[in-house]
Design an enzyme around this catalytic site. Structure first.
Site, short mmCIF file in Angstrom:
data_model
loop_
_atom_site.label_atom_id
_atom_site.label_comp_id
_atom_site.label_asym_id
_atom_site.label_seq_id
_atom_site.Cartn_x
_atom_site.Cartn_y
_atom_site.Cartn_z
N GLU A 75 70.74 39.46 28.80
CA GLU A 75 71.31 39.64 29.91
C GLU A 75 72.06 40.94 30.15
O GLU A 75 71.66 41.56 31.26
CB GLU A 75 72.49 38.80 30.11
CG GLU A 75 72.11 37.04 30.26
CD GLU A 75 71.21 37.05 31.77
OE1 GLU A 75 71.11 37.61 32.53
OE2 GLU A 75 70.25 35.97 31.58
N TYR A 77 79.12 37.05 36.17
CA TYR A 77 77.75 36.63 35.91
C TYR A 77 77.12 36.46 34.42
O TYR A 77 76.74 35.36 34.13
CB TYR A 77 76.77 37.81 36.70
CG TYR A 77 75.34 37.60 36.24
CD1 TYR A 77 74.80 36.44 36.81
CD2 TYR A 77 74.71 38.30 34.99
CE1 TYR A 77 73.45 36.05 36.30
CE2 TYR A 77 73.47 38.02 34.54
CZ TYR A 77 72.78 36.89 35.35
OH TYR A 77 71.68 36.66 34.87
N ASP A 117 73.53 36.44 40.75
CA ASP A 117 73.18 37.91 40.76
C ASP A 117 72.22 38.17 41.85
O ASP A 117 72.33 37.57 42.88
CB ASP A 117 72.27 37.90 39.28
CG ASP A 117 70.71 37.36 39.55
OD1 ASP A 117 70.70 36.78 40.49
OD2 ASP A 117 69.95 37.43 38.79
N CYS A 151 60.88 34.27 46.05
CA CYS A 151 61.64 34.77 47.24
C CYS A 151 61.94 36.24 46.79
O CYS A 151 63.11 36.48 46.88
CB CYS A 151 63.13 33.70 47.15
SG CYS A 151 63.82 34.00 48.62
N CYS A 179 56.66 32.37 50.97
CA CYS A 179 57.50 31.01 51.30
C CYS A 179 56.45 29.69 51.42
O CYS A 179 56.91 28.73 50.97
CB CYS A 179 57.90 31.16 52.90
SG CYS A 179 59.52 32.49 53.17
N CYS A 230 56.89 28.20 48.11
CA CYS A 230 58.02 27.97 47.64
C CYS A 230 58.58 26.54 47.50
O CYS A 230 58.42 25.89 48.23
CB CYS A 230 59.23 28.54 48.68
SG CYS A 230 60.78 28.47 48.21
N CYS A 267 65.40 25.32 53.35
CA CYS A 267 65.62 26.70 53.65
C CYS A 267 65.78 27.19 55.06
O CYS A 267 65.00 26.76 55.99
CB CYS A 267 64.48 27.82 53.20
SG CYS A 267 64.69 29.71 53.57
FE1 SF4 Z 1 62.97 32.23 50.08
FE2 SF4 Z 1 63.17 30.53 52.07
FE3 SF4 Z 1 60.88 31.74 51.81
FE4 SF4 Z 1 61.75 29.90 49.99
S1 SF4 Z 1 61.23 29.46 52.17
S2 SF4 Z 1 60.79 31.77 49.41
S3 SF4 Z 1 63.86 30.36 49.66
S4 SF4 Z 1 62.93 32.46 52.34
#
Ligand code: SF4
Length: 415
Positions: free
Chosen positions: A58, A142, A160, A214, A221, A224, A230
């Site tokens: 870290e 953190y 972070d 992201c 997205c 994701c 989201c």
């Molecule tokens: Fe990021 Fe939202 Fe896109 Fe997922 S859907 S990559 S959380 S912006």
């Protein structure tokens, strides 16, 4: 208890939180990167060694890319596999291994903290985020959360840069993400979201999502695992945030988490409307004259003189070619003269300004300084006898130079 953030900037539905945790962890199990500190944290039976490995990784990962850290981490753990081994190392050895990784005080503080664990805590790492932060120098909120959740299974969140980005997008937080008010909200959210049975994996999954999916400029997205949770994506697709019961919209009033009214949602940016940061301060410009003093060594190979920097401040304790900070706007002739005077005082023998050969300029960007090294060289016939009150110095071959605790900037200068 933390006061919930105004809707729609928090997770108000427990069912949604459960679904988000499940989706994120399933994705992490499928897609996580194979990293050496992860393997050790998962298989190492000795709890102190587990904590130590995560701690080292870290600290190295602060401000440095994963791909760069892997080799440094492997060499570090090979050389100092335990806290006890690190506690016995010299600062010179630590700086040598750290050379090239940047932000050198990190290595120094890591070693000081290891000495403290060995001498004051009987060699045992504190087990909670609160104690880690309180007892270990250089361990902030953190790092404490990361060590406690990954090594010891404490259900505590982490925030972070990657987590800031993901959470701000998930919940359309557009106020300055470096402001204390927003950071506090994000910590509350991270602590509320963290999976109770797999906190270390959950935190790593959230960070990994920010690092690989992201990402800042062009988030993926479509791939994701938490896209259905989201709000930024929802807003991009449907033009407005997810409706929240009893709350028509957020941002029309003076919501402290929405984008400022002066910089509203920009549809051309899509999800990258979030996060937002206040404008960064420009780095300070500095010029430093540096002289590569060269002589022929015993086998005719060139040797270079390096001197050690003071033990505090920028690049503390590292070695460099004799250098001198210059006032801005000094003319080239004058720069050469002040450098010659500096070398003369330091070496105790005359140095003519015109004997210094101008080689070129090397630019190196530190986090807050835009440094220009004005590089000269000077070949010497014999040894020099520096003023005994000045910093330690030594002659090195090119190979020894690269194995010494020298900064990346000095490697550029030699090149
Ligand atoms: Fe990021 Fe939202 Fe896109 Fe997922 S859907 S990559 S959380 S912006």
């Amino acid at each position: 208890a933390p006061v919930p953030a105004p809707a729609p900037h928090h997770f108000s539905d427990p069912g949604e939180v459960e679904a988000l945790r499940g989706n994120l962890l399933a994705w992490y199990d499928r897609c996580k990167r194979d990293l050496p500190w992860r393997a050790l944290a998962e298989t190492e039976p000795d709890a102190d060694r587990r904590g130590y490995a995560v701690w080292v990784s870290e600290i190295m990962l602060q401000q440095t890319q994963v791909a760069t850290v892997i080799d440094y981490y492997n060499r570090w753990m090979q050389k100092w596999p335990t806290l006890q081994a690190l506690a016995q190392a010299s600062l010179e050895e630590v700086n040598e291994l750290w050379a090239g990784l940047g932000y050198y005080s990190r290595g120094k503080r890591l070693q000081e903290a290891a000495r403290k664990v060995v001498s004051e805590l009987a060699g045992h790492m504190p087990r909670t985020a609160e104690d880690l932060q309180k007892l270990l120098p250089g361990v902030g909120r953190y790092t404490a959360g990361a060590i406690a959740s990954i090594s010891y299974g404490q259900a505590t969140g982490v925030v972070d840069g990657n987590v800031i980005r993901v959470l701000c997008r998930l919940r359309c937080i557009g106020a300055d993400s470096s402001s204390p008010a927003v950071i506090d909200r994000l910590w509350d959210m991270a602590n509320a979201l963290v999976d109770r049975s797999r906190p270390g994996d959950f935190n790593q999954a959230l960070m990994e999502l920010g690092a690989t999916v992201c990402v800042p400029k062009a988030p993926l997205c479509g791939e994701c695992p938490v896209k259905q949770h989201c709000q930024a994506r929802h807003r991009k697709l449907f033009g407005k945030p997810v409706p929240v019961p009893d709350v028509e919209d957020c941002g029309l009033g003076d919501c402290p988490l929405c984008p400022p009214a002066t910089e509203p949602w920009d549809s051309s940016l899509g999800v990258t409307n979030f996060p937002r940061k206040a404008a960064k301060k420009q780095p300070r410009a500095m010029r430093t004259a540096t002289c590569v003093l060269e002589r022929r060594g015993c086998h005719g190979a060139p040797e270079y003189l390096i001197v050690q920097r003071p033990s505090s401040g920028l690049l503390a304790g590292l070695w460099e070619f004799p250098s001198l900070p210059l006032p801005q706007d000094l003319q080239e002739k004058k720069e050469r003269e002040v450098l010659a005077d500096h070398l003369q005082a330091w070496m105790g023998q005359p140095v003519a300004a015109k004997s210094l050969q101008f080689i070129g300029e090397v630019i190196h960007i530190f986090s807050h300084i835009h440094q220009t090294y004005v590089v000269y060289s000077l070949c010497l016939d014999g040894d020099v006898t520096p003023d005994p009150t000045s910093s330690p110095s030594r002659w090195v071959t090119e190979e020894e130079f690269h194995a010494s605790a020298v900064s990346t900037a000095m490697k550029k200068v030699l090149e």
